[in-house]
Design a protein around this motif. Sequence first.
Motif, PDB file in Angstrom:
ATOM      1  N   THR A   1      -5.690   9.153 -13.418  1.00  0.00           N
ATOM      2  CA  THR A   1      -4.883   7.941 -13.480  1.00  0.00           C
ATOM      3  C   THR A   1      -4.673   7.440 -14.906  1.00  0.00           C
ATOM      4  O   THR A   1      -3.701   6.761 -15.200  1.00  0.00           O
TER       5      THR A   1
ATOM      6  N   ILE B   1      -1.658  -1.905  -4.239  1.00  0.00           N
ATOM      7  CA  ILE B   1      -0.976  -2.079  -5.524  1.00  0.00           C
ATOM      8  C   ILE B   1      -0.625  -3.560  -5.698  1.00  0.00           C
ATOM      9  O   ILE B   1       0.059  -4.140  -4.862  1.00  0.00           O
TER      10      ILE B   1
ATOM     11  N   ILE C   1      -3.857  -1.541  -9.776  1.00  0.00           N
ATOM     12  CA  ILE C   1      -4.395  -0.984  -8.536  1.00  0.00           C
ATOM     13  C   ILE C   1      -5.756  -1.603  -8.228  1.00  0.00           C
ATOM     14  O   ILE C   1      -6.617  -1.689  -9.111  1.00  0.00           O
ATOM     15  N   ARG C   2      -5.963  -1.989  -6.964  1.00  0.00           N
ATOM     16  CA  ARG C   2      -7.300  -2.424  -6.546  1.00  0.00           C
ATOM     17  C   ARG C   2      -8.145  -1.159  -6.437  1.00  0.00           C
ATOM     18  O   ARG C   2      -7.921  -0.330  -5.573  1.00  0.00           O
ATOM     19  N   SER C   3      -9.118  -1.028  -7.333  1.00  0.00           N
ATOM     20  CA  SER C   3      -9.906   0.196  -7.318  1.00  0.00           C
ATOM     21  C   SER C   3     -11.292   0.000  -6.716  1.00  0.00           C
ATOM     22  O   SER C   3     -11.870   0.949  -6.195  1.00  0.00           O
TER      23      SER C   3
ATOM     24  N   LYS D   1      -4.567   3.117  -1.596  1.00  0.00           N
ATOM     25  CA  LYS D   1      -4.873   2.083  -2.579  1.00  0.00           C
ATOM     26  C   LYS D   1      -3.851   0.948  -2.507  1.00  0.00           C
ATOM     27  O   LYS D   1      -2.665   1.169  -2.310  1.00  0.00           O
TER      28      LYS D   1
ATOM     29  N   LEU E   1      -0.329   8.258  -7.862  1.00  0.00           N
ATOM     30  CA  LEU E   1       0.019   6.905  -7.413  1.00  0.00           C
ATOM     31  C   LEU E   1       1.247   6.381  -8.134  1.00  0.00           C
ATOM     32  O   LEU E   1       2.106   5.750  -7.529  1.00  0.00           O
TER      33      LEU E   1
ATOM     34  N   GLN F   1       0.892  -1.135   0.000  1.00  0.00           N
ATOM     35  CA  GLN F   1       0.000   0.000   0.000  1.00  0.00           C
ATOM     36  C   GLN F   1       0.934   1.188   0.000  1.00  0.00           C
ATOM     37  O   GLN F   1       1.911   1.217   0.751  1.00  0.00           O
TER      38      GLN F   1
END
Length: 155
Positions: free
Chosen positions: A50, A11, A126-128, A9, A141, A3
Amino acid sequence: MPQMNKGGKFIFGESVIHTNGLVHLPPQAIEEYRIAAEGKVYLFTGSKSTGGFCVTRQKLLLPSKLGHILTEMPELLHYEAPAGTFLPYKGRAYCWIEISETGAIQLTEKMLNFLHLEHGLRLLSIRSSDIALTMGAKGPLLERAGHFQGEIPLF
């Protein structure tokens, strides 16, 4: 996987866009989203900050609060639009493509141009949300990832 900051977020890693357009999604993301389970995925344009694109599959998207995207675009729902052809819908664009069992997707030149991406670019996975993961191409990020004091896996 890291993180970037507390409460930030998560990663999964970085993925390179290879010269043939191939992108390997990180194994942990493949498992968490079961992203290769259906053999096809939906890509949609990322946020302005992003860039890149988001990746999901029908059985995640359809029952979600965003399921109306598919019900209002039956050519996506039934995979009738040509693979890799982005269709506009309320400020974003969506397409479908095939995904290998190992989580590899193939971006065509037309798709790369549409997404403003290029060969050799590293995308941050990325976990969105619980619906989709983001393959980010720019923004804060990615800048923080460049200065991260740990190891971010490359795929």
